[in-house]
Design an enzyme around this catalytic site. Sequence first.
Site, PDB file in Angstrom:
ATOM      1  N   GLY A  82       0.680  -1.163   0.028  1.00 52.93           N
ATOM      2  CA  GLY A  82       0.122  -0.059  -0.175  1.00 52.93           C
ATOM      3  C   GLY A  82       0.894   1.279  -0.117  1.00 52.93           C
ATOM      4  O   GLY A  82       0.536   2.338   0.511  1.00 52.93           O
TER       5      GLY A  82
ATOM      6  N   LYS B 237       1.606   3.481  -1.962  1.00 52.47           N
ATOM      7  CA  LYS B 237       1.157   4.858  -2.643  1.00 52.47           C
ATOM      8  C   LYS B 237       0.048   5.412  -1.925  1.00 52.47           C
ATOM      9  O   LYS B 237      -0.470   6.485  -2.281  1.00 52.47           O
ATOM     10  CB  LYS B 237       0.533   4.379  -4.083  1.00 52.47           C
ATOM     11  CG  LYS B 237       1.794   3.861  -4.828  1.00 52.47           C
ATOM     12  CD  LYS B 237       1.225   3.607  -6.279  1.00 52.47           C
ATOM     13  CE  LYS B 237       1.877   4.405  -6.938  1.00 52.47           C
ATOM     14  NZ  LYS B 237       1.829   4.288  -8.459  1.00 52.47           N
TER      15      LYS B 237
ATOM     16  N   MET C  95      -1.182   6.795   4.051  1.00 55.53           N
ATOM     17  CA  MET C  95      -0.207   5.999   5.067  1.00 55.53           C
ATOM     18  C   MET C  95       0.973   5.360   4.761  1.00 55.53           C
ATOM     19  O   MET C  95       2.200   5.655   5.193  1.00 55.53           O
ATOM     20  CB  MET C  95      -1.117   5.281   6.057  1.00 55.53           C
ATOM     21  CG  MET C  95      -2.165   5.849   6.856  1.00 55.53           C
ATOM     22  SD  MET C  95      -1.338   6.908   8.158  1.00 55.53           S
ATOM     23  CE  MET C  95      -0.428   5.939   9.238  1.00 55.53           C
TER      24      MET C  95
ATOM     25  N   THR D 208      -3.562  -1.040   8.544  1.00 56.56           N
ATOM     26  CA  THR D 208      -4.919  -1.260   8.028  1.00 56.56           C
ATOM     27  C   THR D 208      -5.957  -1.719   9.181  1.00 56.56           C
ATOM     28  O   THR D 208      -5.694  -2.505   9.922  1.00 56.56           O
ATOM     29  CB  THR D 208      -4.882  -2.137   7.054  1.00 56.56           C
ATOM     30  OG1 THR D 208      -3.607  -2.051   6.285  1.00 56.56           O
ATOM     31  CG2 THR D 208      -6.035  -2.081   6.057  1.00 56.56           C
TER      32      THR D 208
ATOM     33  N   PRO E 136      -4.456  -0.656  15.703  1.00 53.61           N
ATOM     34  CA  PRO E 136      -5.535   0.228  15.149  1.00 53.61           C
ATOM     35  C   PRO E 136      -5.189   1.865  15.117  1.00 53.61           C
ATOM     36  O   PRO E 136      -5.435   2.642  14.453  1.00 53.61           O
ATOM     37  CB  PRO E 136      -6.886  -0.003  15.950  1.00 53.61           C
ATOM     38  CG  PRO E 136      -6.203  -0.835  16.855  1.00 53.61           C
ATOM     39  CD  PRO E 136      -5.223  -1.196  16.744  1.00 53.61           C
ATOM     40  N   ASN E 137      -4.188   2.201  15.864  1.00 49.01           N
ATOM     41  CA  ASN E 137      -3.552   3.403  16.054  1.00 49.01           C
ATOM     42  C   ASN E 137      -2.132   3.381  16.330  1.00 49.01           C
ATOM     43  O   ASN E 137      -1.843   2.873  17.536  1.00 49.01           O
ATOM     44  CB  ASN E 137      -4.499   4.483  16.869  1.00 49.01           C
ATOM     45  CG  ASN E 137      -4.111   5.736  16.675  1.00 49.01           C
ATOM     46  OD1 ASN E 137      -3.215   6.307  16.210  1.00 49.01           O
ATOM     47  ND2 ASN E 137      -5.346   6.342  16.509  1.00 49.01           N
ATOM     48  N   PHE E 138      -1.313   4.106  15.651  1.00 48.28           N
ATOM     49  CA  PHE E 138       0.014   4.215  15.996  1.00 48.28           C
ATOM     50  C   PHE E 138       0.514   5.327  16.574  1.00 48.28           C
ATOM     51  O   PHE E 138       1.610   5.506  17.050  1.00 48.28           O
ATOM     52  CB  PHE E 138       1.095   4.191  14.732  1.00 48.28           C
ATOM     53  CG  PHE E 138       0.996   2.800  14.280  1.00 48.28           C
ATOM     54  CD1 PHE E 138       1.875   1.686  14.634  1.00 48.28           C
ATOM     55  CD2 PHE E 138       0.383   2.309  12.917  1.00 48.28           C
ATOM     56  CE1 PHE E 138       1.961   0.381  14.152  1.00 48.28           C
ATOM     57  CE2 PHE E 138       0.254   1.026  12.496  1.00 48.28           C
ATOM     58  CZ  PHE E 138       1.106   0.028  12.997  1.00 48.28           C
TER      59      PHE E 138
ATOM     60  N   HIS F 117     -12.856  11.405  11.268  1.00 51.92           N
ATOM     61  CA  HIS F 117     -11.784  11.068  10.296  1.00 51.92           C
ATOM     62  C   HIS F 117     -12.244  11.942   8.874  1.00 51.92           C
ATOM     63  O   HIS F 117     -13.433  12.391   8.538  1.00 51.92           O
ATOM     64  CB  HIS F 117     -11.873   9.678   9.821  1.00 51.92           C
ATOM     65  CG  HIS F 117     -10.928   9.013  11.067  1.00 51.92           C
ATOM     66  ND1 HIS F 117     -11.602   8.455  12.217  1.00 51.92           N
ATOM     67  CD2 HIS F 117      -9.893   8.540  11.001  1.00 51.92           C
ATOM     68  CE1 HIS F 117     -10.945   7.937  13.147  1.00 51.92           C
ATOM     69  NE2 HIS F 117      -9.666   8.059  12.185  1.00 51.92           N
TER      70      HIS F 117
ATOM     71  N   LYS G 109     -12.216   7.798   4.130  1.00 50.21           N
ATOM     72  CA  LYS G 109     -11.934   6.503   5.103  1.00 50.21           C
ATOM     73  C   LYS G 109     -13.063   5.502   4.717  1.00 50.21           C
ATOM     74  O   LYS G 109     -14.167   6.006   4.570  1.00 50.21           O
ATOM     75  CB  LYS G 109     -12.033   6.922   6.494  1.00 50.21           C
ATOM     76  CG  LYS G 109     -11.824   5.737   7.570  1.00 50.21           C
ATOM     77  CD  LYS G 109     -11.706   6.161   9.048  1.00 50.21           C
ATOM     78  CE  LYS G 109     -11.464   4.886   9.745  1.00 50.21           C
ATOM     79  NZ  LYS G 109     -10.310   4.034   9.563  1.00 50.21           N
TER      80      LYS G 109
HETATM   81  P1  NAP Z   1      -5.226   5.163   1.219  1.00 56.46           P
HETATM   82  O1  NAP Z   1      -4.707   6.322   0.986  1.00 56.46           O
HETATM   83  O2  NAP Z   1      -6.676   4.601   0.360  1.00 56.46           O
HETATM   84  O3  NAP Z   1      -4.381   3.894   0.863  1.00 56.46           O
HETATM   85  C1  NAP Z   1      -4.342   2.382   0.709  1.00 56.46           C
HETATM   86  C2  NAP Z   1      -3.733   2.131  -0.263  1.00 56.46           C
HETATM   87  O4  NAP Z   1      -3.471   0.802  -0.646  1.00 56.46           O
HETATM   88  C3  NAP Z   1      -4.053   2.816  -1.756  1.00 56.46           C
HETATM   89  O5  NAP Z   1      -2.952   3.285  -2.540  1.00 56.46           O
HETATM   90  C4  NAP Z   1      -4.595   1.241  -2.333  1.00 56.46           C
HETATM   91  O6  NAP Z   1      -4.374   1.510  -3.775  1.00 56.46           O
HETATM   92  C5  NAP Z   1      -3.734   0.399  -1.776  1.00 56.46           C
HETATM   93  N1  NAP Z   1      -3.970  -1.076  -1.936  1.00 56.46           N
HETATM   94  C6  NAP Z   1      -5.131  -1.410  -2.303  1.00 56.46           C
HETATM   95  N2  NAP Z   1      -5.354  -2.900  -2.317  1.00 56.46           N
HETATM   96  C7  NAP Z   1      -3.885  -3.222  -2.008  1.00 56.46           C
HETATM   97  C8  NAP Z   1      -3.239  -4.549  -2.246  1.00 56.46           C
HETATM   98  N3  NAP Z   1      -4.170  -5.583  -2.349  1.00 56.46           N
HETATM   99  N4  NAP Z   1      -1.925  -4.539  -2.020  1.00 56.46           N
HETATM  100  C9  NAP Z   1      -1.410  -3.518  -1.798  1.00 56.46           C
HETATM  101  N5  NAP Z   1      -2.008  -2.265  -1.676  1.00 56.46           N
HETATM  102  C10 NAP Z   1      -3.298  -1.920  -1.941  1.00 56.46           C
HETATM  103  O7  NAP Z   1      -5.813   4.791   2.759  1.00 56.46           O
HETATM  104  P2  NAP Z   1      -4.869   5.356   3.915  1.00 56.46           P
HETATM  105  O8  NAP Z   1      -5.533   6.582   4.602  1.00 56.46           O
HETATM  106  O9  NAP Z   1      -3.391   5.219   3.775  1.00 56.46           O
HETATM  107  O10 NAP Z   1      -5.249   4.396   5.014  1.00 56.46           O
HETATM  108  C11 NAP Z   1      -4.956   2.714   4.981  1.00 56.46           C
HETATM  109  C12 NAP Z   1      -5.026   1.950   5.976  1.00 56.46           C
HETATM  110  O11 NAP Z   1      -4.580   2.545   7.222  1.00 56.46           O
HETATM  111  C13 NAP Z   1      -7.056   2.342   6.464  1.00 56.46           C
HETATM  112  O12 NAP Z   1      -7.234   0.884   6.425  1.00 56.46           O
HETATM  113  C14 NAP Z   1      -6.980   3.246   7.249  1.00 56.46           C
HETATM  114  O13 NAP Z   1      -8.005   3.030   8.237  1.00 56.46           O
HETATM  115  C15 NAP Z   1      -5.547   2.833   8.078  1.00 56.46           C
HETATM  116  N6  NAP Z   1      -4.886   3.698   9.121  1.00 56.46           N
HETATM  117  C16 NAP Z   1      -4.379   3.362  10.262  1.00 56.46           C
HETATM  118  C17 NAP Z   1      -3.793   4.141  11.113  1.00 56.46           C
HETATM  119  C18 NAP Z   1      -3.033   3.857  12.186  1.00 56.46           C
HETATM  120  O14 NAP Z   1      -2.541   4.450  13.088  1.00 56.46           O
HETATM  121  N7  NAP Z   1      -3.126   2.366  12.438  1.00 56.46           N
HETATM  122  C19 NAP Z   1      -3.592   5.487  10.919  1.00 56.46           C
HETATM  123  C20 NAP Z   1      -4.452   6.123   9.647  1.00 56.46           C
HETATM  124  C21 NAP Z   1      -4.925   5.014   8.800  1.00 56.46           C
HETATM  125  P3  NAP Z   1      -5.607   2.023  -4.545  1.00 56.46           P
HETATM  126  O15 NAP Z   1      -5.767   3.347  -4.250  1.00 56.46           O
HETATM  127  O16 NAP Z   1      -5.009   2.124  -6.078  1.00 56.46           O
HETATM  128  O17 NAP Z   1      -6.843   1.223  -4.452  1.00 56.46           O
END
Ligand code: NAP
Length: 255
Positions: free
Chosen positions: A9, A11, A14, A90, A116-118, A145, A149
């Site tokens: 992920g 691109k 996060m 994720t 769930p949160n870092f 959020h 999301k």
């Molecule tokens: P995002 O910008 O949509 O990023 C997700 C990325 O994963 C997109 O670039 C997507 O590509 C890609 N992806 C989709 N399917 C995939 C696969 N099979 N293999 C590899 N990459 C794939 O979302 P985000 O805001 O970065 O958030 C990502 C996750 O982290 C979410 O679940 C969010 O809730 C979580 N999060 C966690 C924290 C924490 O502290 N734990 C903090 C913030 C967010 P496409 O766009 O091309 O589909």
Amino acid sequence: MMISVIIAGFKGKMGSTALEMVKGDSELRLVALLDPFAKEKEYDGVPVFTNKEDLQGLAADVWVDFTTPQVAYDNTRFALENGFAPVVGTTGFTQEQIKDLQDLSVRKELGGLIAPNFAIGAILLMEFAAKASKYFPDLEIIELHHDKKKDAPSGTAVKTAELIRQIRQPKQQGAADESETLAGARGAEFSGFRIHSVRLPGLVAHQEVIFGAAGEGLTLRHDSYDRSSFMSGVNLGIKEVVKRDRMVYGLEHLL
Ligand code: NAP
């Protein structure tokens, strides 16, 4: 010891922030990047893959995952089966999925983290909220959020609710004869209290836990204004999972 890292992920919002963090740490080495829709074959000298199966046999220590709730379970299973210790940000896992993955990590004797949160402030908020619920069993969680999301409620809200449930005296809040004239008005029900999800452009990741009692109230709030707030937690996760032999759920277990 140099720790070699895969980012799934890379691109995303996060994933790209994590990529910069890994690049900036001389103890970490990026060995592969994964995104199913990537067009480039490499990024900054690091090979880019579109299919996770092609990573089988790769020499890597840690699998960082910031993808989507739909694929994160399969990705994490794949990482464990191939000897990569997962550090998963994720969200959207079910309890059963977390248990399955923890069992698999024990069988594989591999460390791992589903967080769930870092952000350290969010970890503290969860701890304080659970503690306060002993004295203030009436509470509501409001998580806020950005509007891209995909899952609701947030993984942080669910984890907060689970921690509260372990401490709070069980009770059903609200009036016994309460009814919604507009479906969803009272939010999602969790063990007798409610979780509300707000989605707006401009927000990053925020959460309030509001407590009410006779004649007094208490509000705990945490704000991540920028995704850099998560990176010290991701860095710590990467460096800790390689020393462990089972997966944990929640960064607090590695602090
Ligand atoms: P995002 O910008 O949509 O990023 C997700 C990325 O994963 C997109 O670039 C997507 O590509 C890609 N992806 C989709 N399917 C995939 C696969 N099979 N293999 C590899 N990459 C794939 O979302 P985000 O805001 O970065 O958030 C990502 C996750 O982290 C979410 O679940 C969010 O809730 C979580 N999060 C966690 C924290 C924490 O502290 N734990 C903090 C913030 C967010 P496409 O766009 O091309 O589909």
